[in-house]
Enzyme design. Structure first.
Site, PDB file in Angstrom:
ATOM      1  CE1 TYR A  18       0.177   1.959   4.299  1.00  0.00           C
ATOM      2  CE2 TYR A  18       1.083  -0.263   4.433  1.00  0.00           C
ATOM      3  CZ  TYR A  18       0.927   1.015   4.969  1.00  0.00           C
ATOM      4  OH  TYR A  18       1.517   1.328   6.162  1.00  0.00           O
ATOM      5  NE  ARG A  63       6.348   5.029   0.245  1.00  0.00           N
ATOM      6  CZ  ARG A  63       6.161   5.702   1.384  1.00  0.00           C
ATOM      7  NH1 ARG A  63       7.172   5.902   2.214  1.00  0.00           N
ATOM      8  NH2 ARG A  63       4.974   6.187   1.689  1.00  0.00           N
ATOM      9  NE  ARG A  69      -5.342 -19.879   4.385  1.00  0.00           N
ATOM     10  CZ  ARG A  69      -4.236 -20.561   4.705  1.00  0.00           C
ATOM     11  NH1 ARG A  69      -4.015 -21.747   4.152  1.00  0.00           N
ATOM     12  NH2 ARG A  69      -3.368 -20.070   5.572  1.00  0.00           N
ATOM     13  CG  HIS A  81       0.713 -20.974   1.908  1.00  0.00           C
ATOM     14  ND1 HIS A  81      -0.319 -21.749   2.392  1.00  0.00           N
ATOM     15  CD2 HIS A  81       1.205 -20.291   2.974  1.00  0.00           C
ATOM     16  CE1 HIS A  81      -0.431 -21.553   3.706  1.00  0.00           C
ATOM     17  NE2 HIS A  81       0.478 -20.667   4.079  1.00  0.00           N
ATOM     18  CE  LYS A 123       3.042   3.393   3.280  1.00  0.00           C
ATOM     19  NZ  LYS A 123       3.566   3.631   4.629  1.00  0.00           N
ATOM     20  CD  GLU A 137      10.159   1.850  10.012  1.00  0.00           C
ATOM     21  OE1 GLU A 137      10.183   2.767   9.170  1.00  0.00           O
ATOM     22  OE2 GLU A 137       9.863   0.684   9.736  1.00  0.00           O
ATOM     23  CG  LEU A 174       8.243   2.852   4.329  1.00  0.00           C
ATOM     24  CD1 LEU A 174       8.067   1.659   3.399  1.00  0.00           C
ATOM     25  CD2 LEU A 174       6.902   3.437   4.717  1.00  0.00           C
TER      26      LEU A 174
END
Length: 280
Positions: free
Chosen positions: A33, A52, A100, A102, A143, A176, A200
């Site tokens: 995101y 980014r 579902r 993996h 992110k 951070e 980040l």
């Protein structure tokens, strides 16, 4: 529109939007995101955020369903639909939809967008911090949506009456905050953690560094410790939602307050940059 959501071409108020249960975000948190502020219907630093966002997707081998320009146009189109132009603009990509499993779902990912009213803090009021050991994984430069450690740290701060949590690794190295970058000023120099895989690379962090260099304030992108933060002249916290905050307390101990003129010079310059970039 008071709020606005988007999912693969569908628009609506956030509380009216739905997503498939088999979106991989439901099973694995499999997504990335990015987000930033808008003011006066202008999205701040949009190109930096989109770059980014696409880089995060690339690092996880995710396929974007749009180009950078298409996403930029879509975000602006959505901003223009809102009742207010002062917004938090959030977007994420999940790997796709399927039973579902993996292993990756083939094909392009699912694009989500969320807009809600928001204001940028002017950074005048100091904040309180606490610290906690950084137990996150070693891909903090991406992110991703895997934010449980940050969620737990944010809740810990709330219960302690603080505003944000500072993460540190074994040995005391500060990385951070739960949802921000943090920095210190010592002897007239800005010191900020390097952009390795433990933090980040914040857009607000990049603006802070550029502004300090413009103001001829020395910058050192080197690791520093929690003890150095306790003894810093000033402690800064930056994010796309709050461009330049400063702390006066860390773990119940007073911090900062030793270079107020330099701090104010930086804060005012960053707020002016944002205001000018988003002026009518």
């Amino acid at each position: 529109m008071k709020t606005l959501g988007y999912y693969n071409g569908k628009f609506g108020e956030l509380d009216e939007m739905t997503v498939p249960m088999n979106d991989r975000v439901c099973w694995f948190g499999d997504g990335v995101y990015d987000a930033g502020p808008a003011r006066n219907y202008k999205i701040f630093a949009i190109d930096e955020h989109i770059d980014r966002f696409f880089n995060s997707a690339r690092l996880l081998d995710m396929k974007m369903p749009v180009t950078k320009q298409e996403l930029k146009d879509l975000l602006q189109e959505m901003v223009n639909k809102m009742d207010t132009g002062n917004l938090f603009v959030y977007y994420q990509l999940t790997r796709g939809t399927g039973i579902r499993n993996h292993v990756f779902t083939e094909g392009p990912g699912n694009l989500w967008i969320m807009l809600k009213p928001a204001e940028i803090s002017d950074g005048m009021k100091p904040i309180k911090l606490i610290s906690t050991e950084d137990t996150r994984f070693f891909h903090c430069n991406i992110k991703t949506l895997n934010l449980i450690p940050s969620v737990m740290a944010a809740e810990k701060a709330k219960k302690a009456g603080a505003d944000e949590t500072v993460f540190y690794r074994p040995g005391g190295r500060v990385t951070e905050c739960a949802h921000s970058n943090c920095h210190i000023i010592k002897d007239g120099k800005l010191i900020t953690a390097p952009t390795d895989n433990l933090i980040l690379p914040g857009i607000a962090r990049a603006h802070l560094i550029r502004m300090c260099k413009k103001l001829e304030i020395p910058v050192s992108e080197t690791p520093y410790t929690l003890d150095e933060m306790y003894n810093a002249d000033e402690v800064l916290v930056t994010s796309s939602s709050n461009l330049c905050l400063h702390a006066n307390e860390l773990d119940g101990r007073p911090v900062g307050g030793k270079a107020p003129e330099l701090l104010e010079k930086i804060r005012a310059a960053l707020i002016d940059e944002f205001t000018e970039a988003t002026a009518i």
